[in-house]
Scaffold this motif. Structure first.
Motif, PDB file in Angstrom:
ATOM      1  N   UNK A   1     -18.232   6.573   5.623  1.00  0.00           N
ATOM      2  CA  UNK A   1     -18.303   6.353   4.180  1.00  0.00           C
ATOM      3  C   UNK A   1     -16.891   5.985   3.715  1.00  0.00           C
ATOM      4  N   UNK A   2     -16.751   4.812   3.089  1.00  0.00           N
ATOM      5  CA  UNK A   2     -15.450   4.318   2.654  1.00  0.00           C
ATOM      6  C   UNK A   2     -15.432   4.093   1.147  1.00  0.00           C
ATOM      7  N   UNK A   3     -14.242   4.246   0.542  1.00  0.00           N
ATOM      8  CA  UNK A   3     -14.028   3.921  -0.869  1.00  0.00           C
ATOM      9  C   UNK A   3     -12.812   3.003  -0.947  1.00  0.00           C
ATOM     10  N   UNK A   4     -12.975   1.884  -1.640  1.00  0.00           N
ATOM     11  CA  UNK A   4     -11.885   0.913  -1.779  1.00  0.00           C
ATOM     12  C   UNK A   4     -10.811   1.478  -2.697  1.00  0.00           C
ATOM     13  N   UNK A   5      -9.565   1.409  -2.239  1.00  0.00           N
ATOM     14  CA  UNK A   5      -8.415   1.854  -3.026  1.00  0.00           C
ATOM     15  C   UNK A   5      -7.713   0.652  -3.668  1.00  0.00           C
ATOM     16  N   UNK A   6      -7.530  -0.422  -2.893  1.00  0.00           N
ATOM     17  CA  UNK A   6      -6.872  -1.619  -3.433  1.00  0.00           C
ATOM     18  C   UNK A   6      -7.272  -2.839  -2.607  1.00  0.00           C
ATOM     19  N   UNK A   7      -7.091  -4.019  -3.209  1.00  0.00           N
ATOM     20  CA  UNK A   7      -7.366  -5.261  -2.506  1.00  0.00           C
ATOM     21  C   UNK A   7      -8.755  -5.809  -2.745  1.00  0.00           C
ATOM     22  N   UNK A   8      -9.643  -5.019  -3.216  1.00  0.00           N
ATOM     23  CA  UNK A   8     -11.000  -5.448  -3.538  1.00  0.00           C
ATOM     24  C   UNK A   8     -11.329  -4.902  -4.911  1.00  0.00           C
ATOM     25  N   UNK A   9     -12.512  -4.397  -5.073  1.00  0.00           N
ATOM     26  CA  UNK A   9     -12.877  -3.734  -6.323  1.00  0.00           C
ATOM     27  C   UNK A   9     -12.638  -2.242  -6.137  1.00  0.00           C
ATOM     28  N   UNK A  10     -11.527  -1.710  -6.686  1.00  0.00           N
ATOM     29  CA  UNK A  10     -11.235  -0.288  -6.511  1.00  0.00           C
ATOM     30  C   UNK A  10     -12.410   0.583  -6.946  1.00  0.00           C
ATOM     31  N   UNK A  11     -12.677   1.597  -6.142  1.00  0.00           N
ATOM     32  CA  UNK A  11     -13.768   2.521  -6.415  1.00  0.00           C
ATOM     33  C   UNK A  11     -15.075   2.150  -5.734  1.00  0.00           C
ATOM     34  N   UNK A  12     -15.158   0.917  -5.199  1.00  0.00           N
ATOM     35  CA  UNK A  12     -16.375   0.488  -4.508  1.00  0.00           C
ATOM     36  C   UNK A  12     -16.563   1.321  -3.249  1.00  0.00           C
TER      37      UNK A  12
END
Length: 172
Positions: A104-115
């Protein structure tokens, strides 16, 4: 000209046998227990199809072509099963991303943060993007292997980089 040198039947072309998913040279063929079961089910289905093709006497040219294709697929599948190394996900360390993990991953930066996204790391023959099952040799799977909960990892998604946090690891 002698008839021995003429081509009488164009329908006898050699069938192209679709290749199985590639493994890099020297890479073990890791599979989950479910992946091995899928391979065995596929084997049974191909053997049944070959039996039906052998019994079909309607058109010898089509029968020969179909048997050639099925025999080639069976040979490749038998080779894959023979090299399979079953890895039981329940034997993996629960706090680290390894083969068989659902990550399970959560985007921090570089994409949509929080995704958030999740996927399971599996063998090459059981990989399926629609089912969120990625082969252990896929770049995203390789990037997160060895990570622990709370750790950030940089993913290279085409020309972009994305920093993600591992927020969960489960083994089903």
């Amino acid at each position: 000209m002698s008839r021995a040198f003429t081509k009488e039947d164009d329908s006898l072309e050699i069938p192209i046998i679709p290749p199985r998913a590639a493994l890099p040279p020297g890479t073990p063929n890791y599979v989950t227990p479910q992946g091995l079961e899928q391979l065995r089910t596929e084997l049974a289905e191909l053997e049944a199809a070959r039996t039906r093709a052998e019994a079909n006497r309607d058109n010898d040219a089509d029968r020969t072509r179909q048997l050639t294709l099925l025999n080639g697929q069976l040979q490749a599948l038998n080779a894959r099963i023979a090299t399979a190394k079953v890895v039981d996900p329940h034997q993996q360390p629960a706090n680290e991303v390894r083969f068989g993990a659902t990550v399970h991953l959560r985007t921090r930066s570089g994409g949509k943060p929080g995704t958030e996204r999740q996927f399971t790391i599996v063998g090459v023959d059981e990989a399926s993007v629609p089912a969120n099952k990625f082969a252990f040799i896929a770049p995203i799977a390789r990037a997160v292997q060895g990570a622990q909960v709370g750790q950030t990892v940089t993913l290279r998604l085409g020309p972009k980089e994305e920093v993600v946090e591992v927020i969960g690891i489960t083994y089903e």
